[in-house]
Design an enzyme around this catalytic site. Structure first.
Site, mmCIF file in Angstrom:
data_model
loop_
_atom_site.group_PDB
_atom_site.id
_atom_site.type_symbol
_atom_site.label_atom_id
_atom_site.label_comp_id
_atom_site.label_asym_id
_atom_site.label_seq_id
_atom_site.Cartn_x
_atom_site.Cartn_y
_atom_site.Cartn_z
ATOM 1 N N ILE A 140 0.842 -1.207 0.000
ATOM 2 C CA ILE A 140 0.000 0.000 0.000
ATOM 3 C C ILE A 140 0.874 1.254 0.000
ATOM 4 C CG2 ILE A 140 -1.896 1.220 1.160
ATOM 5 C CD1 ILE A 140 -2.647 -1.580 2.381
ATOM 6 N N ASP B 224 12.049 2.941 4.779
ATOM 7 C CA ASP B 224 11.628 1.532 4.805
ATOM 8 C C ASP B 224 12.844 0.688 5.158
ATOM 9 O OD1 ASP B 224 9.015 -0.011 3.119
ATOM 10 O OD2 ASP B 224 10.703 -1.182 3.891
ATOM 11 N N TYR C 252 -2.001 -9.159 16.305
ATOM 12 C CA TYR C 252 -1.940 -8.159 15.230
ATOM 13 C C TYR C 252 -2.986 -7.064 15.460
ATOM 14 C CZ TYR C 252 -2.953 -5.941 10.785
ATOM 15 O OH TYR C 252 -3.212 -4.999 9.818
HETATM 16 N N1 UFG Z 1 -8.736 -17.396 2.120
HETATM 17 C C1 UFG Z 1 -8.893 -18.662 1.587
HETATM 18 N N2 UFG Z 1 -7.802 -19.256 1.043
HETATM 19 C C2 UFG Z 1 -6.566 -18.676 1.005
HETATM 20 C C3 UFG Z 1 -6.422 -17.373 1.543
HETATM 21 C C4 UFG Z 1 -7.530 -16.766 2.101
HETATM 22 O O1 UFG Z 1 -9.978 -19.228 1.611
HETATM 23 O O2 UFG Z 1 -5.616 -19.304 0.503
HETATM 24 C C5 UFG Z 1 -9.913 -16.709 2.674
HETATM 25 C C6 UFG Z 1 -9.734 -16.320 4.127
HETATM 26 O O3 UFG Z 1 -10.156 -17.363 4.958
HETATM 27 C C7 UFG Z 1 -10.633 -15.095 4.218
HETATM 28 C C8 UFG Z 1 -10.551 -14.471 2.824
HETATM 29 O O4 UFG Z 1 -10.070 -15.504 1.986
HETATM 30 O O5 UFG Z 1 -11.935 -15.466 4.443
HETATM 31 C C9 UFG Z 1 -9.604 -13.305 2.762
HETATM 32 O O6 UFG Z 1 -8.368 -13.698 3.329
HETATM 33 P P1 UFG Z 1 -7.052 -12.790 3.274
HETATM 34 O O7 UFG Z 1 -5.968 -13.576 3.941
HETATM 35 O O8 UFG Z 1 -6.827 -12.320 1.885
HETATM 36 O O9 UFG Z 1 -7.456 -11.526 4.131
HETATM 37 P P2 UFG Z 1 -7.979 -11.449 5.637
HETATM 38 O O10 UFG Z 1 -9.430 -11.120 5.559
HETATM 39 O O11 UFG Z 1 -7.618 -12.613 6.439
HETATM 40 O O12 UFG Z 1 -7.056 -10.294 6.180
HETATM 41 C C10 UFG Z 1 -7.228 -8.936 5.917
HETATM 42 C C11 UFG Z 1 -5.871 -8.247 5.986
HETATM 43 C C12 UFG Z 1 -5.284 -8.425 7.358
HETATM 44 C C13 UFG Z 1 -6.265 -7.899 8.378
HETATM 45 C C14 UFG Z 1 -7.631 -8.499 8.192
HETATM 46 C C15 UFG Z 1 -8.599 -7.755 9.033
HETATM 47 O O13 UFG Z 1 -5.011 -8.784 5.028
HETATM 48 O O14 UFG Z 1 -4.073 -7.702 7.443
HETATM 49 O O15 UFG Z 1 -8.076 -8.382 6.861
HETATM 50 O O16 UFG Z 1 -9.643 -8.558 9.362
HETATM 51 F F1 UFG Z 1 -5.861 -8.252 9.625
#
Ligand code: UFG
Length: 328
Positions: free
Chosen positions: A17, A36, A145
């Site tokens: 970002i 950074d 986190y």
């Molecule tokens: N997911 C899968 N398979 C994968 C990766 C993710 O099914 O291989 C699902 C996760 O379970 C989730 C969705 O896809 O339901 C999104 O997952 P991400 O890992 O892309 O993102 P998150 O929602 O877990 O995380 C984001 C930010 C974090 C922050 C969070 C806040 O990346 O930094 O939202 O809730 F903490």
């Protein structure tokens, strides 16, 4: 000594970002200077902006930077963001996301810089207690986190009282997309975020996508998230910066589109956009994943007149896909 009233320190400006922010600040006529430590960021992501390789925990370096430039504001993107890692290694999260952030803020206010824009997260809310999350939702993070970000938010408020710090705390939902012209992209190592993983599968770089659970209480059983284009996150930061420079003292707002998409909808959109097959397998739910996380982003619209340019999923995936086609 250069004294450009529009210089902005972008801490973490070599990350996903942050690097998009640098590009957008330059386009808007500011002079971004990136600090950074390159622990997660990439030197090439700052393009030809000025990069200082160093850490926000380094007080002497910060003092030197604040003396050398006349920064109008500081933007802070330099946090660790992996929920799972934060559970295993909480000290890493508290040291960087909290202690080093205190150092950054204290050194900036002592140097007379009063405007601060902080990247916060939906993770500060924890398990949603109602459907679309407003800023008034209780802050009950469920992992280190999220707690590290909540603590940083509290610390920012304390400095507002003690030192007159003016701040914008922007709580991102799921950052996605990439520079529409394909100059920058999302690169986490190892990748854990859904859209890049889905696109790696489309590109043949991994055999399939594991869907983390399909028995959630949603229409197709998979988790719903509010994906927000990184370009729109940047436009909200620019609006927040302008508001602070014009005298706004404090702002805390969600950045999301208010629309949720399930994991299966994301996979289907990626199939549509890339024209490639994407194989999925269903795995175990990931601990700590709420079923639905969707922002009520009306405050950002009201306070900043923020209007996301790419609220739909397809352009987010299209831009991320385009950026992936470029050699690393
Ligand atoms: N997911 C899968 N398979 C994968 C990766 C993710 O099914 O291989 C699902 C996760 O379970 C989730 C969705 O896809 O339901 C999104 O997952 P991400 O890992 O892309 O993102 P998150 O929602 O877990 O995380 C984001 C930010 C974090 C922050 C969070 C806040 O990346 O930094 O939202 O809730 F903490």
């Amino acid at each position: 000594m250069p004294t450009n009233a529009k210089a902005v320190l972008v801490v973490g400006g070599a990350g996903f970002i942050g690097s998009h922010m640098v590009l957008n600040l330059r386009r808007a006529g500011y002079q971004p200077v990136v600090l950074d430590n390159l622990s997660k960021g990439h030197r090439d992501a700052v393009l030809d902006a000025e990069l200082i390789v160093g850490d926000m925990a380094d007080t002497a370096l910060l003092k030197e930077l604040f003396a050398r430039y006349s920064f109008a504001a500081v933007m802070h993107f330099a946090s660790f963001i992996e929920v799972g890692e934060s559970v295993k290694f909480p000290a890493k999260y508290y040291q960087n996301n909290v202690a080093a952030t205190v150092n950054l803020i204290e050194t900036m206010v002592k140097s007379g810089i009063k405007h601060f824009i902080f990247s916060s997260t939906a993770a500060v809310y924890g398990e949603p207690q109602y459907k679309t999350i407003t800023e008034a939702h209780p802050l009950a993070p469920i992992n280190p986190y999220g707690r590290s970000k909540r603590m940083a938010e509290e610390i920012i408020r304390d400095f507002a009282v003690s030192d007159g710090l003016n701040y914008a705390i922007l709580r991102y939902f799921n950052a996605a997309g990439a520079d529409p012209e394909g100059r920058l992209r999302e690169r986490h190592e190892p990748e854990s975020h859904l859209i890049p993983i889905v696109l790696q599968a489309a590109a043949g770089q991994r055999p399939n996508v594991t869907i983390y659970g399909d028995h959630y209480p949603t229409a197709d059983g998979t988790c719903i998230r509010d994906y927000v284009h990184v370009v729109d996150l940047c436009s909200a930061h620019l609006l927040a910066l302008n508001a602070l420079l014009k005298g706004k003292k404090q702002l805390v707002c969600n950045l999301g589109t208010g629309h949720g998409y399930s994991v299966i909808q994301v996979v289907n959109a990626a199939k549509r956009v890339t024209g490639r097959p994407i194989e999925t397998v269903v795995g175990q739910p990931r601990p700590g994943d709420p079923a639905i996380l969707v922002a009520d982003a009306s405050l950002a619209k009201q306070e900043l007149h923020w209007l996301p340019r790419y609220p739909d999923l397809d352009p987010m995936i299209e831009h991320a896909w385009k950026a992936m086609q470029k050699p690393a």
